[in-house]
Design a protein around this motif. Structure first.
Motif, mmCIF file in Angstrom:
data_model
loop_
_atom_site.group_PDB
_atom_site.id
_atom_site.type_symbol
_atom_site.label_atom_id
_atom_site.label_comp_id
_atom_site.label_asym_id
_atom_site.label_seq_id
_atom_site.Cartn_x
_atom_site.Cartn_y
_atom_site.Cartn_z
ATOM 1 N N VAL A 114 0.840 -1.196 0.000
ATOM 2 C CA VAL A 114 0.000 0.000 0.000
ATOM 3 C C VAL A 114 0.874 1.245 0.000
ATOM 4 O O VAL A 114 0.647 2.190 -0.762
ATOM 5 C CB VAL A 114 -0.949 0.009 1.215
ATOM 6 C CG1 VAL A 114 -1.800 1.281 1.218
ATOM 7 C CG2 VAL A 114 -1.838 -1.224 1.226
ATOM 8 N N ALA A 115 1.888 1.254 0.854
ATOM 9 C CA ALA A 115 2.784 2.411 0.947
ATOM 10 C C ALA A 115 3.469 2.686 -0.381
ATOM 11 O O ALA A 115 3.623 3.852 -0.786
ATOM 12 C CB ALA A 115 3.818 2.177 2.041
ATOM 13 N N GLU A 116 3.880 1.634 -1.062
ATOM 14 C CA GLU A 116 4.574 1.809 -2.338
ATOM 15 C C GLU A 116 3.670 2.420 -3.395
ATOM 16 O O GLU A 116 4.145 3.080 -4.322
ATOM 17 C CB GLU A 116 5.109 0.465 -2.819
ATOM 18 C CG GLU A 116 6.260 -0.068 -1.964
ATOM 19 C CD GLU A 116 6.609 -1.508 -2.270
ATOM 20 O OE1 GLU A 116 5.941 -2.094 -3.160
ATOM 21 O OE2 GLU A 116 7.521 -2.057 -1.624
ATOM 22 N N GLY A 117 2.372 2.243 -3.263
ATOM 23 C CA GLY A 117 1.436 2.773 -4.249
ATOM 24 C C GLY A 117 0.954 4.178 -3.967
ATOM 25 O O GLY A 117 0.198 4.743 -4.772
ATOM 26 N N LEU A 118 1.381 4.769 -2.854
ATOM 27 C CA LEU A 118 0.922 6.101 -2.490
ATOM 28 C C LEU A 118 1.728 7.175 -3.217
ATOM 29 O O LEU A 118 2.883 6.981 -3.565
ATOM 30 C CB LEU A 118 1.060 6.316 -0.983
ATOM 31 C CG LEU A 118 0.238 5.399 -0.077
ATOM 32 C CD1 LEU A 118 0.565 5.680 1.384
ATOM 33 C CD2 LEU A 118 -1.260 5.573 -0.328
ATOM 34 N N ASP A 119 1.094 8.315 -3.417
ATOM 35 C CA ASP A 119 1.785 9.459 -4.008
ATOM 36 C C ASP A 119 2.830 10.002 -3.042
ATOM 37 O O ASP A 119 2.748 9.800 -1.826
ATOM 38 C CB ASP A 119 0.780 10.562 -4.354
ATOM 39 C CG ASP A 119 -0.165 10.150 -5.478
ATOM 40 O OD1 ASP A 119 0.221 9.268 -6.276
ATOM 41 O OD2 ASP A 119 -1.287 10.701 -5.545
ATOM 42 N N ASP A 120 3.775 10.742 -3.588
ATOM 43 C CA ASP A 120 4.848 11.293 -2.773
ATOM 44 C C ASP A 120 4.357 12.349 -1.792
ATOM 45 O O ASP A 120 5.060 12.664 -0.824
ATOM 46 C CB ASP A 120 5.928 11.912 -3.672
ATOM 47 C CG ASP A 120 6.689 10.855 -4.462
ATOM 48 O OD1 ASP A 120 6.690 9.685 -4.038
ATOM 49 O OD2 ASP A 120 7.287 11.213 -5.498
ATOM 50 N N ASP A 121 3.152 12.923 -2.023
ATOM 51 C CA ASP A 121 2.670 13.983 -1.144
ATOM 52 C C ASP A 121 1.896 13.464 0.063
ATOM 53 O O ASP A 121 1.261 14.225 0.779
ATOM 54 C CB ASP A 121 1.823 15.005 -1.913
ATOM 55 C CG ASP A 121 0.705 14.373 -2.734
ATOM 56 O OD1 ASP A 121 0.437 13.182 -2.535
ATOM 57 O OD2 ASP A 121 0.113 15.083 -3.565
ATOM 58 N N VAL A 122 1.966 12.157 0.316
ATOM 59 C CA VAL A 122 1.391 11.599 1.540
ATOM 60 C C VAL A 122 2.442 11.692 2.640
ATOM 61 O O VAL A 122 3.528 11.130 2.517
ATOM 62 C CB VAL A 122 0.944 10.137 1.345
ATOM 63 C CG1 VAL A 122 0.366 9.585 2.654
ATOM 64 C CG2 VAL A 122 -0.100 10.036 0.231
ATOM 65 N N ASN A 123 2.123 12.398 3.707
ATOM 66 C CA ASN A 123 3.077 12.654 4.785
ATOM 67 C C ASN A 123 2.950 11.630 5.908
ATOM 68 O O ASN A 123 1.863 11.151 6.199
ATOM 69 C CB ASN A 123 2.850 14.051 5.357
ATOM 70 C CG ASN A 123 3.070 15.142 4.335
ATOM 71 O OD1 ASN A 123 4.175 15.332 3.859
ATOM 72 N ND2 ASN A 123 2.009 15.860 3.985
ATOM 73 N N GLY A 124 4.067 11.311 6.555
ATOM 74 C CA GLY A 124 4.044 10.495 7.751
ATOM 75 C C GLY A 124 4.226 9.007 7.543
ATOM 76 O O GLY A 124 4.249 8.247 8.520
#
Length: 436
Positions: A120-130
Motif C-alpha cells: 500500500v505504501a509503495e502505491g501512495l503518491d509522494d505527497d502523503v506525509n508520515g
C-alpha cells in the motif's frame, strides 16, 4: 498532541500481544484475494459523536466501493490502547484499527499484531506525509490518514490593540519571545498575556527534538533541550505566559486560554483550527479575528517563505489486524489507500481535519471551509513544512517519554535546575530504558 501512557502498560501489552500472535490462528500473511460479493470491514474509532473522521472515511470509501461496508466500532478514547490490546489478545479486535499513539505503535508491531502493508505504501503518491514513521525493518506496518503539524496561532485583534506586527513567517524563537513580552506589557489592562504554553512536554520538547540538528530522543543526551527550557522559564519569570504551576493547579485548558483571549499567541497543533471554529460558532470562544503562522524556528536558516519551516507532530495511521479473514485483506488495503489518498484527504478537510495528503486540491478544499483563515501565510503554514515525529518507532520510546515528562514537570515547576533535570533524565534513560 501529548498522549500519556505508562511503561508498565507497554511491557504488559507487548507480552500479551506476543502470546496472542503465536496462537491467533489468523491469516497473518497478506495476499490479495477478495471475497465474492459484499464485504464488511470493521474499524476501531473513539468518541464517535464528537470525532466524525472515522465515519467520514467509512462513508466516503463506501461511495467509491459500493460492495464494501466499513462498520465503525467505538472504543473509549482514554483507554483505547488498553482495550485494543485486550481485544487483540482475545481475538475479538476489528479488522482495521487506528494507531492512536505513535509511541505505542512499536508495541503492536513487535507483538505481531499488524499486517505488512508495504505494498500500500509503495502505491501512495509522494505527497502523503508520515508514512516513514510506520516503517520498521524496511517494511511499512500502518498507513497515515492524518498528519497534524504544530503552528503558531495568534489573535489579530490583540496584536492590533498592542501595536505589534503579525508573524510574517520569518520569526525565530527570539522574535517570538520578544513579541510575547511586548504583547504582555501592552495588554496588561486587558488581562491578556503575550502567549500561552500548555502543560504538555510537547510544547518544549517536541520543537527542540525537531529543530535541533543532531538531537536524538534515543541517545540519552538531552542537553539539546536546555536552551528551550531556559527560554520557557524566562517567559514564565517575565509574566509573559502562565507558569506550569498555575496551569496545572487551575486546570487551565489551551482552548479557553486562547479562545477567551487570555493569550495573544499559542503554539499548538493544527487540529485546533476545527475546534476554535466550532467554539466560536457555539459561543464557547469569543468572537475575534485570528490566524496561524509557521512555528517559530531555531534560527533563520529555515525561516521565510522561500524556506521550509521545521515543526513536529506524530501522524495518525491505520493498521490491519493480521487475524482478518484472508478474503477481506484486499478490501482493507484499498481502504488504507483511500484514507491516505487525495479522495480521503479531501473528505477529511471538509470536517476540518488536517489530512496526510497535502496538495493543491486538498489545500483549496481546506481553505474553502467557513471560518478557516485565508491569508497567504496561513496557507503557507498549512501546505509547507518539514514535520518530524515526536515519537520515533522504538521499544524504548514510551519509557523515555515518561522520564522526560518527569523532567519537564520538575524543571518548569522550579524543583530542579534545567541542567540537573536533564542530566538526571539521561541517567534514568540509561538505567530504565537501556539507552547508551
Amino acid at each position: 498532541m501529548q498522549r500519556s501512557t505508562t511503561t508498565a502498560l507497554s511491557l504488559a501489552a507487548a507480552a500479551a500481544l506476543a502470546l496472542s500472535a503465536c496462537g491467533s490462528g489468523g491469516s497473518g500473511g497478506g495476499g490479495d484475494q477478495t471475497a465474492d460479493g459484499p464485504v464488511t470491514l470493521t474499524l476501531a474509532g473513539w468518541s464517535l459523536a464528537s470525532t466524525p473522521e472515522f465515519q467520514t472515511l467509512a462513508d466516503g470509501f463506501h461511495e467509491e466501493h459500493p460492495d464494501v461496508t466499513v462498520e465503525v466500532l467505538e472504543y473509549d478514547a482514554t483507554n483505547y490502547d488498553t482495550q485494543m490490546v485486550a481485544d487483540l489478545s482475545a481475538g475479538s479486535a476489528p479488522d482495521l484499527y487506528v494507531q492512536k499513539n505513535l509511541k505505542n505503535f512499536i508495541t503492536y508491531q513487535a507483538g505481531g499484531q499488524l499486517l505488512d502493508v508495504s505494498d500500500v505504501a509503495e502505491g501512495l503518491d509522494d505527497d502523503v506525509n508520515g508514512v516513514g514513521a510506520y516503517e520498521v525493518d524496511g517494511k511499512t506496518w500502518a498507513i497515515p490518514y492524518r498528519q497534524d503539524s504544530w503552528v503558531l496561532y495568534y489573535n489579530q485583534d490583540l496584536f492590533d490593540a498592542a501595536g505589534v506586527e503579525y508573524p510574517d513567517g520569518s520569526w525565530t524563537w527570539d522574535d517570538y519571545d520578544a513579541a510575547a513580552e511586548h504583547l504582555t506589557a501592552a495588554l496588561g489592562d486587558q488581562g491578556a498575556k503575550g502567549t500561552y504554553q500548555h502543560s504538555w512536554q510537547s510544547t518544549v520538547q517536541g520543537f527542540a527534538l525537531a529543530q535541533t540538528e543532531g538531537a536524538d530522543l534515543l541517545s540519552g543526551d538531552y542537553s539539546y533541550l536546555e536552551p528551550f527550557y531556559e527560554r520557557a522559564l524566562a517567559l514564565q519569570d517575565a509574566g509573559a505566559q502562565e507558569s506550569l504551576g498555575t496551569v496545572t493547579t487551575n486546570s487551565l485548558t489551551y482552548q479557553s486560554q486562547f479562545g477567551t483571549q487570555k493569550a495573544a499567541m499559542m503554539p499548538m497543533g493544527s487540529w485546533y483550527v476545527a475546534t476554535l471554529i466550532a467554539q466560536q460558532a457555539s459561543g464557547e470562544a469569543d468572537d475575534f479575528a485570528w490566524s496561524f503562522a509557521p512555528a517559530p524556528q531555531l534560527d533563520d536558516s529555515t525561516t521565510g517563505l522561500d524556506s521550509t519551516p521545521v515543526t513536529f507532530a506524530d501522524p495518525t495511521g491505520i493498521g490491519i489486524n493480521p487475524a482478518i479473514d484472508e478474503d477481506k485483506i484486499q478490501a482493507a488495503k484499498d481502504f488504507l489507500a483511500y484514507a491516505a489518498g487525495e479522495a480521503g484527504s479531501t473528505a477529511l478537510t471538509a470536517i476540518g481535519i488536517t489530512p496526510a495528503t497535502v496538495n493543491d486540491a486538498v489545500t483549496d478544499a481546506y481553505f474553502s471551509l467557513e471560518g478557516v483563515p485565508t491569508d497567504d501565510l496561513a496557507k503557507f503554514a498549512f501546505s509547507t513544512h518539514d514535520v518530524h515525529p515526536e515519537n520515533p518507532a522504538n521499544a524504548s520510546t514510551a519509557a523515555i517519554q515518561n522520564i522526560l515528562n518527569d523532567a519537564h514537570t520538575a524543571i518548569l515547576s522550579g524543583s530542579t535546575s534545567v541542567r540537573d533535570g536533564l542530566e538526571e533524565a539521561g541517567k534514568r534513560a540509561a538505567s530504565e530504558a537501556g539507552v547508551q
